[in-house]
Design a protein around this motif. Structure first.
Motif, PDB file in Angstrom:
ATOM      1  N   GLY A   1      54.018  -5.905  35.065  1.00  0.00           N
ATOM      2  CA  GLY A   1      52.887  -5.337  34.893  1.00  0.00           C
ATOM      3  C   GLY A   1      52.337  -5.709  36.311  1.00  0.00           C
TER       4      GLY A   1
ATOM      5  N   PHE B   1      55.404  -2.254  30.466  1.00  0.00           N
ATOM      6  CA  PHE B   1      54.330  -3.005  31.629  1.00  0.00           C
ATOM      7  C   PHE B   1      53.717  -1.907  32.702  1.00  0.00           C
ATOM      8  CE2 PHE B   1      57.782  -5.703  29.523  1.00  0.00           C
ATOM      9  CZ  PHE B   1      56.776  -6.346  28.240  1.00  0.00           C
TER      10      PHE B   1
ATOM     11  N   VAL C   1      53.249  -8.571  30.267  1.00  0.00           N
ATOM     12  CA  VAL C   1      51.824  -7.505  30.678  1.00  0.00           C
ATOM     13  C   VAL C   1      51.881  -7.881  32.590  1.00  0.00           C
ATOM     14  CG1 VAL C   1      50.071  -5.829  30.729  1.00  0.00           C
ATOM     15  CG2 VAL C   1      51.768  -6.077  28.968  1.00  0.00           C
TER      16      VAL C   1
END
Lengths: 264, 329
Positions: free
Chosen positions: A189, A211, A185
């Motif tokens: 992300g 993500f 993540v």
């Protein structure tokens, strides 16, 4: 009372319970705020010292971006640990004898807590970012869209945590899976750096994952939020929300089948 | 299957596949699984309103059977119906018709006041507010928990918590109550109080009770019938009066006296252990009543204190098991 209204009523009761518990956990909230402030202030300073010419970003907007991603990361609790404990202690047995889905109870309760913490962190973070940068990078009219995107993002993170918690049925200790998930993540992300600043191939991979729907896409609305950008964020979040719900349902059904066959 | 039964069990069996896992050598190859039989084809039937004890030593198969009857474990063979539902196929429907108490596990939310936990449970079972409030009032009065309702569960004593756990199990007024070691860890007065509450509720509401316990007091005080299980087999299914007559034939009467070593020359009474001013007598109930032994002792000695104990359940089970083995051979 109809079955639907019973399930909705119980879910609402769990949601209120989660909100109330989170609101009473003042030490936990202050701890989160303190931890949350450090990266926001550090990155605000780093971006000031970084040459950003030609990148399409400025340091003040990036400070707001990091505030958004951090708020989403710090909002959910650690529901995977609660589920792990329920399974390993056998407490899940009592929950399985109730006419209410075990997983739904946890999702509703944690959603309540997450919603409270997210509200507090977004309010505090906006104040912090506003004071640090001396500006607000978006129009007030898009605030509801930004807040809604943050809520969906935190909820998505919560659903994936539930899946990781249910892995206890097979692996016994899901913490390693959680740490791997969390690092993915952070990286894909775009926790500290927007994905659009990544090399093209990593950016393309990141954009196609959940993500990005959790961090980059909602946080990017704090930088540039026109109607098209808002629509695109909700489209991707809607897609990942549907897939995450299906995943939760499938893993939950498989774990329950395993418990019924082999015991907890 | 008998149509009117609250619980009907027919040849129910459960085996688990167990894989041995030792050392690094087994990390990359699967050891062959072995079948371990936990329950081996048991059958019984319980009438509505009946209070039945399900007893046996550790590992006998009691909890596995209870789990199958609550629908959280699928049997390997056999059939069962609880309140007219096949538990493992209709778990959610059955949940509305049964109440469950696991003595060692809480159904309450530890950090919440008891009342909030019970109201949450009422929401789960879909009770409307008026009905839930009335039910809560009734249970609070019967179980004597009215003054505990505002306290967080974490602040309650074990006895108080178990009374609240029973309220949680009974919020939706289930006709069948399954209790797994309901008095474990309680002191003598808390046990007595909990037993009285269970009997009162069962009598007033016609609740069927199936309980597992290691405490003969639970069984004798609450139940009218006993199922004895060991090694997954049902050894005995008979009224408690018969069980008592056949297997609970002894009591231990302990006297604390002014006299250093009192003796009782009564038929069926033998000294079990002796310390200065403290003597335990084994009383054979087939030959003499405990009341007569106590009356005689009070008459002859200066008794400071006395205690009457049942033989440990494990002894009873061993006695029953020896009988079963003798019948087989």
């Amino acid at each position: 009372m109809s079955e639907t209204s019973r399930v909705l009523g119980a879910s609402a009761a769990f949601l209120r319970l989660g909100w109330r518990d989170a609101s009473r956990d003042r030490i936990g909230l202050f701890g989160r705020m303190l931890l949350f402030s450090i990266p926001v202030l550090i990155f605000a300073t780093i971006w000031q010292a970084t040459p950003l010419a030609g990148s399409g970003y400025d340091a003040d907007r990036l400070a707001w971006y990091v505030m958004m991603t951090e708020a989403i990361v710090f909002a959910p609790g650690y529901v995977f640990r609660e589920i792990e404990q329920d399974i390993n202690s056998g407490a899940i047995e009592a929950a399985l004898t109730r006419p209410f889905a075990y997983v739904l109870a946890w999702i509703a309760e944690e959603a309540g807590g997450t919603l409270f913490r997210l509200s507090a962190l977004l309010a505090y973070g906006s104040l912090l970012a506003g004071i640090t940068t001396g500006m607000v990078p978006f129009a007030w009219t898009v605030v509801p869209a930004i807040v809604l995107a943050a809520i969906v993002a935190a909820f998505l993170a919560l659903l994936f945590q539930v899946v990781i918690g249910l892995l206890t049925a097979w692996v016994g200790t899901p913490a390693p899976a959680y740490w791997i998930w969390q690092k993915l993540v952070f990286v894909f992300g775009g926790l500290f750096i927007p994905l659009t600043l990544y090399p093209a191939w990593i950016r393309d991979i990141g954009m196609a994952t959940p993500f990005a729907a959790i961090l980059y896409r909602p946080a990017s609305l704090a930088i540039a939020a026109d109607q098209v950008a808002i629509a695109e964020v909700f489209l991707w979040q809607g897609l990942w929300l549907a897939l995450a719900l299906l995943l939760v349902a499938a893993v939950s059904a498989a774990a329950t089948r395993r418990f019924l066959r082999e015991g907890v | 299957m008998s149509a009117a039964a609250a619980i009907d069990v027919d040849n129910l069996a459960k085996s688990f596949r167990v894989r041995r896992r030792v050392g690094l050598s087994t990390l990359f190859r699967r050891e062959p699984a072995t079948e371990v039989a936990a329950v081996r084809g048991i059958s019984f039937s319980i009438r509505p309103g009946e209070r039945v004890a399900f007893i046996g030593p550790n590992g006998a198969g009691k909890s596995t059977t209870l789990k199958m009857l609550t629908g959280i474990l699928t049997p390997s063979a056999g059939h069962a119906e609880v309140a007219g539902f096949v538990p493992w196929l209709e778990r959610r429907k059955l949940a509305r018709r049964i109440g469950i108490l696991f003595g060692q596990r809480s159904q309450l939310w530890y950090h919440l006041p008891v009342k909030d936990s019970l109201e949450l449970i009422a929401r789960i079972y879909g009770l409307d507010r008026v009905h839930a409030a009335a039910r809560l009032d009734r249970l609070a009065s019967t179980l004597a928990i009215a003054d505990l309702l505002e306290r967080p569960v974490a602040q309650l004593s074990l006895g108080q918590r178990l009374r609240c756990e029973i309220a949680a199990a009974l919020m939706h007024a289930p006709p069948i109550l399954l209790l797994d070691e309901p008095t474990i860890g309680l002191d003598v007065s808390a046990k007595a109080s909990l037993r009285d509450h269970l009997i009162q509720l069962s009598t007033e509401e016609g609740t069927t009770i199936l309980l597992t316990s290691h405490d003969t007091g639970d069984i004798e005080r609450i139940c009218e019938r006993a199922l004895v299980i060991d090694k997954g087999l049902l050894l005995l299914d008979q009224p408690l009066a018969t069980l008592r007559a056949q297997h609970l034939r002894h009591r231990l009467v302990t006297l604390m006296t002014e006299e250093e070593s009192p003796s009782l020359d009564l038929p069926g009474v033998a000294v079990a252990s002796r310390e200065p001013h403290r003597t335990s007598f084994a009383v054979d109930l087939g030959l003499i009543q405990v009341e007569r032994v106590v009356a005689t002792a009070l008459e002859r000695f200066s008794v400071r204190d006395l205690a009457i104990e049942n033989p440990p359940l494990d002894d009873v089970i061993r006695d029953i098991y020896r009988g079963a083995e003798a019948r087989v051979t």
